[in-house]
Scaffold this active site. Structure first.
Site: not given
Ligand code: IMP
Ligand code: MG
Length: 175
Positions: A99-100, A103, A152, A165
């Protein structure tokens, strides 16, 4: 939006060095195991996957899962949707979710739940970035590249409304 200013936060060189360390750790942990089944979450993790899979020596297979929880904005909608499922079975496999960024943790909590039902041998998570301040659901991330504050970020696969990207560094998006 491509006109917005970006500031380098983690350079391509630092990312490359950290991924080498993560790969060495992964190789140690899976030394006596069968092939690794790396599952990257689309779209953001595609760049990280391509670097991680080439840095890891353990024989690996790759597959992709599409999950959307964000819509086009900067905050999670809280709704998670599978937009693309795996092509292959993971039953009995050592799964490494790639995963990137973690959050809120909503995406990974949901994904682990879905994959667990397919009876893999093990599931671990490798995330390039972790933003623990924003966590709403607890997630155990086994391999973290960088822990970052609540900013962000874009680039190295991460987007804002599908832009940025392709930036080689991880950058902070300035308003
Ligand atoms: P989560 O479900 O809130 O943990 O979201 C994770 C996903 O939100 C990641 O796979 C990203 O695609 C996106 N995301 C969360 N934070 C960022 C950020 O700072 N920049 C870009 N995408 C983000
Ligand atoms: Mg993602």
């Amino acid at each position: 939006m491509p006109d917005s200013k970006t500031r380098v936060f983690i350079s391509a060189g630092d990312i490359r060095r950290r991924i080498r360390e993560m790969a060495a750790q992964i190789d140690r942990d899976y030394a006596d195991e069968g092939p690794l089944h790396m599952i990257a979450i689309l779209k953001g993790a595609f760049v990280f996957l391509s670097d991680l899979t080439r840095a890891v020596q353990t024989p690996s297979r790759i597959d992709f899962m599409g999950i959307s929880s964000y819509g086009r904005g900067k905050t999670s909608s809280g709704e998670v949707k599978v937009t693309k499922d795996l092509d292959t079975s993971i039953e009995g496999s050592n799964v490494l979710i790639v995963e990137d960024i973690v959050d809120s943790g909503v995406t990974l909590t949901y994904l682990c739940h879905v994959l667990q039902q397919r009876r893999p041998k093990s599931i671990r998570i490798a995330a390039l970035l972790d933003k623990p301040e924003r966590r709403m659901r607890p997630v155990k991330v086994d391999y973290v590249g960088f822990t970052i504050p609540d900013e962000f970020v874009v680039g190295y696969g991460l987007d804002y409304a599908e832009d940025f990207r392709n930036l080689p560094d991880i950058c902070i998006l300035e308003a």
